[in-house]
Motif scaffolding. Structure first.
Motif, PDB file in Angstrom:
ATOM      1  N   GLU A   1     -35.339 -24.044 -33.659  1.00 11.54           N
ATOM      2  CA  GLU A   1     -36.673 -23.801 -33.124  1.00 11.54           C
ATOM      3  C   GLU A   1     -37.468 -22.893 -34.051  1.00 11.54           C
ATOM      4  O   GLU A   1     -36.924 -22.022 -34.731  1.00 11.54           O
ATOM      5  CB  GLU A   1     -36.596 -23.177 -31.727  1.00 11.54           C
ATOM      6  N   PHE A   2     -38.760 -23.094 -34.032  1.00 11.95           N
ATOM      7  CA  PHE A   2     -39.692 -22.285 -34.805  1.00 11.95           C
ATOM      8  C   PHE A   2     -39.779 -20.896 -34.188  1.00 11.95           C
ATOM      9  O   PHE A   2     -39.824 -20.741 -32.962  1.00 11.95           O
ATOM     10  CB  PHE A   2     -41.065 -22.957 -34.811  1.00 11.95           C
ATOM     11  N   VAL A   3     -39.829 -19.877 -35.047  1.00  7.87           N
ATOM     12  CA  VAL A   3     -39.963 -18.499 -34.589  1.00  7.87           C
ATOM     13  C   VAL A   3     -41.316 -17.906 -34.991  1.00  7.87           C
ATOM     14  O   VAL A   3     -42.067 -17.421 -34.145  1.00  7.87           O
ATOM     15  CB  VAL A   3     -38.828 -17.615 -35.146  1.00  7.87           C
ATOM     16  N   ALA A   4     -41.632 -17.960 -36.289  1.00 11.63           N
ATOM     17  CA  ALA A   4     -42.860 -17.338 -36.769  1.00 11.63           C
ATOM     18  C   ALA A   4     -43.207 -17.903 -38.148  1.00 11.63           C
ATOM     19  O   ALA A   4     -42.351 -18.433 -38.849  1.00 11.63           O
ATOM     20  CB  ALA A   4     -42.708 -15.824 -36.841  1.00 11.63           C
ATOM     21  N   ARG A   5     -44.473 -17.759 -38.505  1.00 13.16           N
ATOM     22  CA  ARG A   5     -44.934 -18.228 -39.803  1.00 13.16           C
ATOM     23  C   ARG A   5     -46.011 -17.289 -40.316  1.00 13.16           C
ATOM     24  O   ARG A   5     -46.801 -16.743 -39.525  1.00 13.16           O
ATOM     25  CB  ARG A   5     -45.506 -19.648 -39.697  1.00 13.16           C
ATOM     26  N   ILE A   6     -46.061 -17.113 -41.642  1.00 12.37           N
ATOM     27  CA  ILE A   6     -47.118 -16.325 -42.260  1.00 12.37           C
ATOM     28  C   ILE A   6     -47.719 -17.150 -43.380  1.00 12.37           C
ATOM     29  O   ILE A   6     -47.012 -17.836 -44.125  1.00 12.37           O
ATOM     30  CB  ILE A   6     -46.599 -14.964 -42.759  1.00 12.37           C
ATOM     31  N   SER A   7     -49.031 -17.087 -43.520  1.00 13.72           N
ATOM     32  CA  SER A   7     -49.744 -17.857 -44.518  1.00 13.72           C
ATOM     33  C   SER A   7     -49.483 -17.314 -45.917  1.00 13.72           C
ATOM     34  O   SER A   7     -48.897 -16.238 -46.094  1.00 13.72           O
ATOM     35  CB  SER A   7     -51.244 -17.853 -44.225  1.00 13.72           C
ATOM     36  N   ARG A   8     -49.948 -18.053 -46.926  1.00 11.53           N
ATOM     37  CA  ARG A   8     -49.636 -17.707 -48.319  1.00 11.53           C
ATOM     38  C   ARG A   8     -50.062 -16.298 -48.683  1.00 11.53           C
ATOM     39  O   ARG A   8     -49.350 -15.587 -49.398  1.00 11.53           O
ATOM     40  CB  ARG A   8     -50.290 -18.715 -49.244  1.00 11.53           C
ATOM     41  N   HIS A   9     -51.218 -15.870 -48.229  1.00  8.77           N
ATOM     42  CA  HIS A   9     -51.710 -14.544 -48.599  1.00  8.77           C
ATOM     43  C   HIS A   9     -51.562 -13.537 -47.465  1.00  8.77           C
ATOM     44  O   HIS A   9     -52.039 -12.409 -47.579  1.00  8.77           O
ATOM     45  CB  HIS A   9     -53.162 -14.647 -49.048  1.00  8.77           C
ATOM     46  N   GLY A  10     -50.923 -13.977 -46.384  1.00  7.44           N
ATOM     47  CA  GLY A  10     -50.608 -13.043 -45.315  1.00  7.44           C
ATOM     48  C   GLY A  10     -51.710 -12.817 -44.303  1.00  7.44           C
ATOM     49  O   GLY A  10     -51.587 -11.946 -43.433  1.00  7.44           O
ATOM     50  N   SER A  11     -52.774 -13.583 -44.373  1.00  7.25           N
ATOM     51  CA  SER A  11     -53.897 -13.335 -43.480  1.00  7.25           C
ATOM     52  C   SER A  11     -53.712 -13.967 -42.100  1.00  7.25           C
ATOM     53  O   SER A  11     -54.382 -13.567 -41.134  1.00  7.25           O
ATOM     54  CB  SER A  11     -55.189 -13.865 -44.104  1.00  7.25           C
ATOM     55  N   VAL A  12     -52.827 -14.937 -42.001  1.00  6.57           N
ATOM     56  CA  VAL A  12     -52.634 -15.634 -40.729  1.00  6.57           C
ATOM     57  C   VAL A  12     -51.155 -15.625 -40.359  1.00  6.57           C
ATOM     58  O   VAL A  12     -50.292 -15.947 -41.177  1.00  6.57           O
ATOM     59  CB  VAL A  12     -53.115 -17.095 -40.816  1.00  6.57           C
TER      60      VAL A  12
ATOM     61  N   SER B   1     -47.849 -18.856 -53.593  1.00 14.20           N
ATOM     62  CA  SER B   1     -48.106 -20.296 -53.498  1.00 14.20           C
ATOM     63  C   SER B   1     -47.575 -20.895 -52.205  1.00 14.20           C
ATOM     64  O   SER B   1     -47.877 -22.053 -51.890  1.00 14.20           O
ATOM     65  CB  SER B   1     -47.452 -21.033 -54.677  1.00 14.20           C
ATOM     66  N   TYR B   2     -46.790 -20.098 -51.464  1.00 11.41           N
ATOM     67  CA  TYR B   2     -46.079 -20.664 -50.324  1.00 11.41           C
ATOM     68  C   TYR B   2     -46.309 -19.889 -49.039  1.00 11.41           C
ATOM     69  O   TYR B   2     -46.256 -18.655 -49.024  1.00 11.41           O
ATOM     70  CB  TYR B   2     -44.575 -20.710 -50.607  1.00 11.41           C
ATOM     71  N   ALA B   3     -46.534 -20.640 -47.968  1.00  9.27           N
ATOM     72  CA  ALA B   3     -46.413 -20.072 -46.636  1.00  9.27           C
ATOM     73  C   ALA B   3     -44.922 -20.021 -46.308  1.00  9.27           C
ATOM     74  O   ALA B   3     -44.128 -20.822 -46.825  1.00  9.27           O
ATOM     75  CB  ALA B   3     -47.138 -20.940 -45.617  1.00  9.27           C
ATOM     76  N   VAL B   4     -44.535 -19.064 -45.498  1.00  8.04           N
ATOM     77  CA  VAL B   4     -43.121 -18.892 -45.173  1.00  8.04           C
ATOM     78  C   VAL B   4     -42.943 -18.826 -43.663  1.00  8.04           C
ATOM     79  O   VAL B   4     -43.721 -18.171 -42.957  1.00  8.04           O
ATOM     80  CB  VAL B   4     -42.566 -17.616 -45.821  1.00  8.04           C
ATOM     81  N   GLY B   5     -41.944 -19.509 -43.193  1.00  7.69           N
ATOM     82  CA  GLY B   5     -41.643 -19.498 -41.770  1.00  7.69           C
ATOM     83  C   GLY B   5     -40.220 -19.054 -41.510  1.00  7.69           C
ATOM     84  O   GLY B   5     -39.349 -19.146 -42.382  1.00  7.69           O
ATOM     85  N   TRP B   6     -40.008 -18.552 -40.299  1.00  5.70           N
ATOM     86  CA  TRP B   6     -38.662 -18.241 -39.816  1.00  5.70           C
ATOM     87  C   TRP B   6     -38.329 -19.195 -38.675  1.00  5.70           C
ATOM     88  O   TRP B   6     -39.178 -19.464 -37.816  1.00  5.70           O
ATOM     89  CB  TRP B   6     -38.575 -16.804 -39.314  1.00  5.70           C
ATOM     90  N   PHE B   7     -37.086 -19.658 -38.690  1.00  4.51           N
ATOM     91  CA  PHE B   7     -36.582 -20.539 -37.653  1.00  4.51           C
ATOM     92  C   PHE B   7     -35.244 -19.995 -37.177  1.00  4.51           C
ATOM     93  O   PHE B   7     -34.618 -19.182 -37.846  1.00  4.51           O
ATOM     94  CB  PHE B   7     -36.384 -21.958 -38.209  1.00  4.51           C
ATOM     95  N   ARG B   8     -34.801 -20.461 -36.012  1.00  7.85           N
ATOM     96  CA  ARG B   8     -33.480 -20.048 -35.548  1.00  7.85           C
ATOM     97  C   ARG B   8     -32.810 -21.207 -34.823  1.00  7.85           C
ATOM     98  O   ARG B   8     -33.468 -22.090 -34.283  1.00  7.85           O
ATOM     99  CB  ARG B   8     -33.581 -18.832 -34.627  1.00  7.85           C
TER     100      ARG B   8
END
Length: 118
Positions: free
Chosen positions: A46-57, A31-38
């Motif tokens: 700052e934003f590092v990376a993000r992945i969509s809910r199903h991992g396609s983006v 149900s959730y997109a997940v991002g990494w920050f540092r």
């Protein structure tokens, strides 16, 4: 309520690798997109990376593109941050965050420290 717990931080030499983990619990993982920050000492987060809910983006900041990847494992309800070719400027507290349609992110972990020595 969603809980996120990071792990995997530590001390590594420049050029080395680390894999951070973000374990997500409390709701349906997909149900959730997940991002990494540092956030480095004395600097803004700052934003590092993000992945969509199903991992396609996946999306990466320019500073880590080509060195970091952000896979997610739906069987383990975990999102990783694979960090290769680490540089001293990658030293920071790394946090993961989840959101239905980020930004904004609704839930945050407590963070894990990464130190890259030269």
């Amino acid at each position: 309520q969603v809980q996120l717990v990071e792990s995997g931080g530590g001390l590594v030499q420049a050029g080395g690798s680390l894999r951070l983990s973000c374990a997500v619990s409390g709701r349906t993982f997909s149900s959730y997109a997940v991002g990494w920050f540092r956030q480095a000492p004395g600097k803004e987060r700052e934003f590092v990376a993000r992945i969509s809910r199903h991992g396609s983006v996946t999306v990466y900041s320019d500073s880590v593109k080509g060195r970091f990847t952000i896979p997610r494992d739906h069987a383990k309800n975990t999102v990783y941050l694979q960090m290769n070719s680490l540089k001293p400027e990658d030293t920071a507290v790394y946090s993961c965050a989840a959101g239905a349609i980020p930004p904004p992110y609704d839930y945050w972990g407590q963070g894990t420290h990464v130190t890259v020595s030269s």
